[in-house]
Design a protein around this motif. Structure first.
Motif, mmCIF file in Angstrom:
data_model
loop_
_atom_site.group_PDB
_atom_site.id
_atom_site.type_symbol
_atom_site.label_atom_id
_atom_site.label_comp_id
_atom_site.label_asym_id
_atom_site.label_seq_id
_atom_site.Cartn_x
_atom_site.Cartn_y
_atom_site.Cartn_z
ATOM 1 N N ASP A 29 -30.315 57.826 60.666
ATOM 2 C CA ASP A 29 -29.340 57.079 61.473
ATOM 3 C C ASP A 29 -28.076 56.709 60.705
ATOM 4 O O ASP A 29 -26.975 56.788 61.242
ATOM 5 C CB ASP A 29 -29.975 55.811 62.052
ATOM 6 N N ALA A 30 -28.234 56.286 59.454
ATOM 7 C CA ALA A 30 -27.053 55.877 58.675
ATOM 8 C C ALA A 30 -26.070 57.033 58.532
ATOM 9 O O ALA A 30 -24.853 56.827 58.580
ATOM 10 C CB ALA A 30 -27.480 55.366 57.302
ATOM 11 N N LEU A 31 -26.578 58.242 58.360
ATOM 12 C CA LEU A 31 -25.687 59.401 58.240
ATOM 13 C C LEU A 31 -25.050 59.754 59.577
ATOM 14 O O LEU A 31 -23.868 60.113 59.634
ATOM 15 C CB LEU A 31 -26.446 60.606 57.680
ATOM 16 N N ILE A 32 -25.810 59.631 60.656
ATOM 17 C CA ILE A 32 -25.237 59.903 61.980
ATOM 18 C C ILE A 32 -24.105 58.925 62.262
ATOM 19 O O ILE A 32 -23.031 59.308 62.734
ATOM 20 C CB ILE A 32 -26.327 59.837 63.071
ATOM 21 N N ARG A 33 -24.314 57.649 61.936
ATOM 22 C CA ARG A 33 -23.254 56.643 62.136
ATOM 23 C C ARG A 33 -22.023 56.956 61.293
ATOM 24 O O ARG A 33 -20.904 56.635 61.668
ATOM 25 C CB ARG A 33 -23.781 55.243 61.820
ATOM 26 N N ALA A 34 -22.237 57.614 60.148
ATOM 27 C CA ALA A 34 -21.119 57.972 59.270
ATOM 28 C C ALA A 34 -20.462 59.291 59.687
ATOM 29 O O ALA A 34 -19.525 59.744 59.038
ATOM 30 C CB ALA A 34 -21.606 58.068 57.826
ATOM 31 N N GLY A 35 -20.965 59.892 60.762
ATOM 32 C CA GLY A 35 -20.361 61.118 61.270
ATOM 33 C C GLY A 35 -21.050 62.405 60.872
ATOM 34 O O GLY A 35 -20.595 63.491 61.232
ATOM 35 N N VAL A 36 -22.145 62.331 60.131
ATOM 36 C CA VAL A 36 -22.881 63.528 59.740
ATOM 37 C C VAL A 36 -23.844 63.867 60.883
ATOM 38 O O VAL A 36 -24.753 63.106 61.169
ATOM 39 C CB VAL A 36 -23.655 63.314 58.420
ATOM 40 N N GLN A 37 -23.592 64.980 61.545
ATOM 41 C CA GLN A 37 -24.387 65.339 62.708
ATOM 42 C C GLN A 37 -25.560 66.268 62.405
ATOM 43 O O GLN A 37 -26.448 66.434 63.226
ATOM 44 C CB GLN A 37 -23.493 65.981 63.769
ATOM 45 N N TRP A 38 -25.545 66.917 61.242
ATOM 46 C CA TRP A 38 -26.649 67.802 60.891
ATOM 47 C C TRP A 38 -26.790 67.915 59.384
ATOM 48 O O TRP A 38 -25.840 67.687 58.652
ATOM 49 C CB TRP A 38 -26.487 69.174 61.532
ATOM 50 N N LEU A 39 -28.002 68.247 58.977
ATOM 51 C CA LEU A 39 -28.314 68.520 57.572
ATOM 52 C C LEU A 39 -29.159 69.789 57.526
ATOM 53 O O LEU A 39 -29.998 69.996 58.396
ATOM 54 C CB LEU A 39 -29.138 67.387 56.955
ATOM 55 N N PRO A 40 -28.965 70.621 56.530
ATOM 56 C CA PRO A 40 -29.896 71.745 56.369
ATOM 57 C C PRO A 40 -31.312 71.193 56.233
ATOM 58 O O PRO A 40 -31.529 70.140 55.639
ATOM 59 C CB PRO A 40 -29.435 72.413 55.072
ATOM 60 N N THR A 41 -32.268 71.901 56.809
ATOM 61 C CA THR A 41 -33.635 71.418 56.848
ATOM 62 C C THR A 41 -34.591 72.450 56.258
ATOM 63 O O THR A 41 -34.457 73.641 56.501
ATOM 64 C CB THR A 41 -34.045 71.116 58.305
ATOM 65 N N LEU A 42 -35.552 71.962 55.489
ATOM 66 C CA LEU A 42 -36.579 72.779 54.863
ATOM 67 C C LEU A 42 -37.910 72.148 55.227
ATOM 68 O O LEU A 42 -38.081 70.934 55.069
ATOM 69 C CB LEU A 42 -36.359 72.760 53.346
ATOM 70 N N GLY A 43 -38.850 72.922 55.766
ATOM 71 C CA GLY A 43 -40.104 72.294 56.160
ATOM 72 C C GLY A 43 -41.272 73.246 56.299
ATOM 73 O O GLY A 43 -41.106 74.454 56.419
ATOM 74 N N ASP A 44 -42.483 72.665 56.302
ATOM 75 C CA ASP A 44 -43.691 73.470 56.446
ATOM 76 C C ASP A 44 -44.197 73.515 57.880
ATOM 77 O O ASP A 44 -45.268 74.040 58.153
ATOM 78 C CB ASP A 44 -44.789 73.027 55.474
ATOM 79 N N GLY A 45 -43.406 73.006 58.812
ATOM 80 C CA GLY A 45 -43.727 73.116 60.225
ATOM 81 C C GLY A 45 -42.905 74.216 60.860
ATOM 82 O O GLY A 45 -42.448 75.136 60.197
ATOM 83 N N ARG A 46 -42.692 74.111 62.163
ATOM 84 C CA ARG A 46 -41.939 75.130 62.878
ATOM 85 C C ARG A 46 -41.059 74.476 63.932
ATOM 86 O O ARG A 46 -41.103 73.275 64.143
ATOM 87 C CB ARG A 46 -42.891 76.138 63.516
ATOM 88 N N GLN A 47 -40.237 75.268 64.578
ATOM 89 C CA GLN A 47 -39.471 74.821 65.733
ATOM 90 C C GLN A 47 -39.390 75.979 66.694
ATOM 91 O O GLN A 47 -39.287 77.130 66.288
ATOM 92 C CB GLN A 47 -38.095 74.297 65.337
ATOM 93 N N SER A 48 -39.461 75.684 67.978
ATOM 94 C CA SER A 48 -39.490 76.759 68.962
ATOM 95 C C SER A 48 -38.101 77.116 69.457
ATOM 96 O O SER A 48 -37.859 78.231 69.876
ATOM 97 C CB SER A 48 -40.358 76.366 70.155
ATOM 98 N N GLY A 49 -37.205 76.185 69.431
ATOM 99 C CA GLY A 49 -35.881 76.440 69.972
ATOM 100 C C GLY A 49 -34.816 76.403 68.911
ATOM 101 O O GLY A 49 -35.075 76.644 67.740
#
Length: 150
Positions: A29-49
């Motif tokens: 949230d603190a980054l979103i409030r500062a205007g950062v809308q995305w960060l590169p993400t690394l993870g051991d799960g998945r995403q469908s979309g």
């Protein structure tokens, strides 16, 4: 900060179970409030979309199985090279060895059903397809008609 990679662990076949679709997370949230809308993400799960953030998914072996994300720590530098398809933590090998020797992987959450327990016990990692390993011997079963049941 805006130069970080958001690391999602504990979302693989053992850790969730079933490899959850949780890697497409928003920045804190603190980054979103500062205007950062995305960060590169690394993870051991998945995403469908799709996700606004560039993502590296299905890290295997997952953190719950002691994979690389289990010893990664806040502040570690990660180098991602799209051209070579590599992702490396720039951590001294002696430090990695120390972490592996002293730390244990995050605990696998308690199963809530017998099916979760069976899944966690019998399912392999994402690199091998995250399938129930005992089911592999049944591939091609439709090629031979089973005994008649009428």
């Amino acid at each position: 900060d805006a130069d970080c990679i958001l690391v999602m662990r504990g979302a693989g076949p053992m850790g969730w179970p079933g490899s959850a679709e949780v890697v497409n997370m928003q920045p804190p949230d603190a980054l979103i409030r500062a205007g950062v809308q995305w960060l590169p993400t690394l993870g051991d799960g998945r995403q469908s979309g799709t996700s606004d953030s560039p993502s590296i998914l299905n890290c295997s072996p997952e953190s719950a199985a002691g994979g690389g994300l289990s010893w990664l720590r806040t502040g570690d530098t990660i180098r991602i090279d799209i051209r070579t398809g590599t992702c490396n933590a720039l951590v001294d090998p002696a430090e990695i060895a120390r972490r592996k020797a002293e730390d244990t992987p995050p605990p696998v959450p308690q199963s809530h059903t017998p099916w979760e327990e069976l899944f966690r016990e019998k399912t392999g990692q994402m690199a091998e397809g995250a399938v129930m390993e005992m089911a592999v011997k049944y591939r091609g079963i439709a090629a031979k008609t089973p005994r008649h049941n009428h």
